[in-house]
Design a protein around this motif. Structure first.
Motif, PDB file in Angstrom:
ATOM      1  N   ALA A 237      26.957  42.240   8.974  1.00  0.00           N
ATOM      2  CA  ALA A 237      27.208  42.320   7.530  1.00  0.00           C
ATOM      3  C   ALA A 237      26.863  41.004   6.841  1.00  0.00           C
ATOM      4  CB  ALA A 237      28.667  42.687   7.281  1.00  0.00           C
ATOM      5  N   ALA A 238      27.201  39.899   7.501  1.00  0.00           N
ATOM      6  CA  ALA A 238      26.887  38.585   6.935  1.00  0.00           C
ATOM      7  C   ALA A 238      25.383  38.395   6.816  1.00  0.00           C
ATOM      8  CB  ALA A 238      27.500  37.487   7.803  1.00  0.00           C
ATOM      9  N   ALA A 239      24.654  38.781   7.865  1.00  0.00           N
ATOM     10  CA  ALA A 239      23.195  38.652   7.842  1.00  0.00           C
ATOM     11  C   ALA A 239      22.603  39.510   6.730  1.00  0.00           C
ATOM     12  CB  ALA A 239      22.619  39.050   9.195  1.00  0.00           C
ATOM     13  N   ARG A 240      23.157  40.706   6.545  1.00  0.00           N
ATOM     14  CA  ARG A 240      22.667  41.601   5.504  1.00  0.00           C
ATOM     15  C   ARG A 240      22.884  41.001   4.116  1.00  0.00           C
ATOM     16  NH1 ARG A 240      21.676  46.976   6.406  1.00  0.00           N
ATOM     17  NH2 ARG A 240      22.922  46.888   8.316  1.00  0.00           N
ATOM     18  N   ALA A 241      23.970  40.227   3.964  1.00  0.00           N
ATOM     19  CA  ALA A 241      24.280  39.607   2.673  1.00  0.00           C
ATOM     20  C   ALA A 241      23.588  38.263   2.493  1.00  0.00           C
ATOM     21  CB  ALA A 241      25.797  39.426   2.543  1.00  0.00           C
ATOM     22  N   GLY A 242      22.848  37.819   3.504  1.00  0.00           N
ATOM     23  CA  GLY A 242      22.173  36.531   3.416  1.00  0.00           C
ATOM     24  C   GLY A 242      23.060  35.355   3.732  1.00  0.00           C
ATOM     25  N   ASP A 243      24.192  35.603   4.390  1.00  0.00           N
ATOM     26  CA  ASP A 243      25.145  34.545   4.719  1.00  0.00           C
ATOM     27  C   ASP A 243      25.020  34.133   6.184  1.00  0.00           C
ATOM     28  OD1 ASP A 243      26.195  34.602   2.141  1.00  0.00           O
ATOM     29  OD2 ASP A 243      27.592  36.216   2.657  1.00  0.00           O
ATOM     30  N   ASN A 244      25.585  32.968   6.500  1.00  0.00           N
ATOM     31  CA  ASN A 244      25.593  32.464   7.868  1.00  0.00           C
ATOM     32  C   ASN A 244      26.911  32.830   8.547  1.00  0.00           C
ATOM     33  OD1 ASN A 244      23.046  31.062   7.724  1.00  0.00           O
ATOM     34  ND2 ASN A 244      24.070  29.553   6.432  1.00  0.00           N
ATOM     35  N   ALA A 245      26.838  33.272   9.781  1.00  0.00           N
ATOM     36  CA  ALA A 245      28.042  33.627  10.527  1.00  0.00           C
ATOM     37  C   ALA A 245      28.017  32.937  11.880  1.00  0.00           C
ATOM     38  CB  ALA A 245      28.140  35.139  10.718  1.00  0.00           C
ATOM     39  N   GLY A 246      29.187  32.418  12.276  1.00  0.00           N
ATOM     40  CA  GLY A 246      29.331  31.777  13.579  1.00  0.00           C
ATOM     41  C   GLY A 246      30.461  32.430  14.362  1.00  0.00           C
ATOM     42  N   LEU A 247      30.668  31.951  15.566  1.00  0.00           N
ATOM     43  CA  LEU A 247      31.628  32.594  16.464  1.00  0.00           C
ATOM     44  C   LEU A 247      32.308  31.566  17.355  1.00  0.00           C
ATOM     45  CD1 LEU A 247      32.794  35.127  17.976  1.00  0.00           C
ATOM     46  CD2 LEU A 247      30.712  35.059  19.365  1.00  0.00           C
ATOM     47  N   VAL A 248      33.632  31.693  17.457  1.00  0.00           N
ATOM     48  CA  VAL A 248      34.413  30.921  18.413  1.00  0.00           C
ATOM     49  C   VAL A 248      35.259  31.903  19.225  1.00  0.00           C
ATOM     50  CG1 VAL A 248      36.221  29.199  18.765  1.00  0.00           C
ATOM     51  CG2 VAL A 248      34.540  28.867  16.954  1.00  0.00           C
ATOM     52  N   VAL A 249      35.101  31.888  20.544  1.00  0.00           N
ATOM     53  CA  VAL A 249      35.935  32.719  21.420  1.00  0.00           C
ATOM     54  C   VAL A 249      36.906  31.780  22.118  1.00  0.00           C
ATOM     55  CG1 VAL A 249      35.979  34.362  23.323  1.00  0.00           C
ATOM     56  CG2 VAL A 249      34.022  34.316  21.761  1.00  0.00           C
ATOM     57  N   PHE A 250      38.190  32.093  22.035  1.00  0.00           N
ATOM     58  CA  PHE A 250      39.178  31.180  22.599  1.00  0.00           C
ATOM     59  C   PHE A 250      40.287  31.932  23.306  1.00  0.00           C
ATOM     60  CE2 PHE A 250      40.923  32.435  18.560  1.00  0.00           C
ATOM     61  CZ  PHE A 250      42.302  32.441  18.728  1.00  0.00           C
ATOM     62  N   GLY A 251      40.877  31.257  24.266  1.00  0.00           N
ATOM     63  CA  GLY A 251      42.101  31.701  24.919  1.00  0.00           C
ATOM     64  C   GLY A 251      43.034  30.506  24.878  1.00  0.00           C
ATOM     65  N   ARG A 252      43.405  30.046  26.052  1.00  0.00           N
ATOM     66  CA  ARG A 252      44.159  28.789  26.072  1.00  0.00           C
ATOM     67  C   ARG A 252      43.224  27.623  25.748  1.00  0.00           C
ATOM     68  NH1 ARG A 252      49.133  28.641  24.751  1.00  0.00           N
ATOM     69  NH2 ARG A 252      50.076  26.650  25.260  1.00  0.00           N
TER      70      ARG A 252
END
Length: 334
Positions: A237-252
């Protein structure tokens, strides 16, 4: 009669031991595409016969037992001279991760055609099973539609004042006092105002919880599996809107980090980051995750936290850790 049988048996044993698959016969395994959760993918076993004589072979392929077999993975194939024949079957992976194909067993007639000889062809191979991108895009279109949370957030920013610093200029009557740069004013000897421009693209950072509560199941999959597809829907959805999206996967601890970006290659990177993520049986550390985000995301961003809360203690830790993101970032807990 006994002597004849014994002689025939000896000849058959010798025939079996001395027979080899003809030169010019090659067997290869090919996949119809990338494996994705719940999606049927073709597996093709090609038998190429470059010799001048027709051959008959029996194939049996060793596929990952966790996958659902659709079709027949073994069969007898007649291959004409100077031609290729193919055995085709389909597999459906039940979950993300890495899976192992074994060797393909092949049987062929001995030189004197007295016995079937067996050999192993093709090498064991490891394949990746990715999240189902089609499912993510369907969820994006169904749940978000044309007026997504991404585009809504974007429109809100455009209606207000810009937040992205552009330059300094002389103070003009009517400028807000909070925009005055007192450091520059002292250096120049006259009132100086910071000038901002409206942000041309937004930054969205998705924080995906891979802790204990995400191991709970919703029908046939874990909550983490559902959140993984929601993550991909947001990135799309972000790409479709022309926005940048990132990702953080976390546990402990922080498991993986994908800096904000957009485009086809960026979505491919997100798939790589998510295909092998598994929840761990320990409580997540929101404070550690938010400290990481604050340290690595200097630009103002919408932080979308995908998590699960069932008790007061977990909620309290989350709420007390949110100050690590504010006021630079805008957190949204889902």
């Amino acid at each position: 009669m006994l002597a004849y049988d014994v002689g025939l048996l000896i000849v058959a044993v010798i025939d079996s031991r001395t027979s080899r698959l003809r030169k010019g016969v090659a067997i290869t395994r090919e996949f119809g595409g990338r494996f994705a959760v719940g999606a049927e993918t073709e597996v093709r076993i090609h038998v190429q016969n470059a010799t001048n004589r027709a051959i008959q072979v029996i194939l049996k392929d060793e596929f990952p037992p966790q996958m659902t077999l659709n079709g027949v993975r073994e069969g007898r194939i007649d291959v004409e001279a100077q031609s290729t024949a193919t055995l085709i079957y389909e597999l459906t992976p039940p979950k993300r991760g890495r899976f192992e194909f074994g060797v393909t067993a092949l049987r062929f007639k001995s030189r004197l055609k007295l016995v079937w000889c067996e050999t192993k062809v093709t090498e064991p191979v490891s394949v990746k099973v990715y999240p189902n991108m089609r499912r993510a895009r369907e969820a994006e279109l169904k749940a978000l539609g044309a007026r997504s949370v991404v585009s809504s957030h974007r429109k809100t920013s455009w209606r207000g004042e810009g937040r992205e610093f552009e330059s300094m200029r002389d103070y003009v009557r009517g400028d807000e006092l909070r925009h005055i740069s007192w450091t520059a004013t002292a250096r120049r000897g006259k009132l100086t105002t910071r000038q901002y421009q409206i942000e041309r693209d937004q930054t969205i950072l998705i924080a995906l919880d891979a802790g204990r509560l995400m191991t709970a199941r919703i029908e046939k999959e874990t909550k983490l599996d559902t959140a993984v597809h929601a993550t991909l829907a947001l990135i799309s959805a972000a790409a479709r809107a022309g926005d940048n999206a990132g990702l953080v996967v976390f546990g402990r601890k922080i498991k993986s980090y994908l800096p904000p970006g957009r485009g086809r290659d960026h979505i491919e990177s997100a798939l790589e980051a998510l295909y092998a993520v598994e929840p761990e049986m320990i409580e997540p550390s929101y404070a550690r995750a938010f400290e990481f985000i604050a340290a690595n995301s200097k630009r103002r961003a919408l932080i979308v936290l995908l998590t699960d809360l069932v008790d007061e203690e977990g909620s309290k830790e989350l709420l007390t850790s949110l100050h690590l993101l504010r006021p630079r970032h805008l957190p949204l807990v889902v």
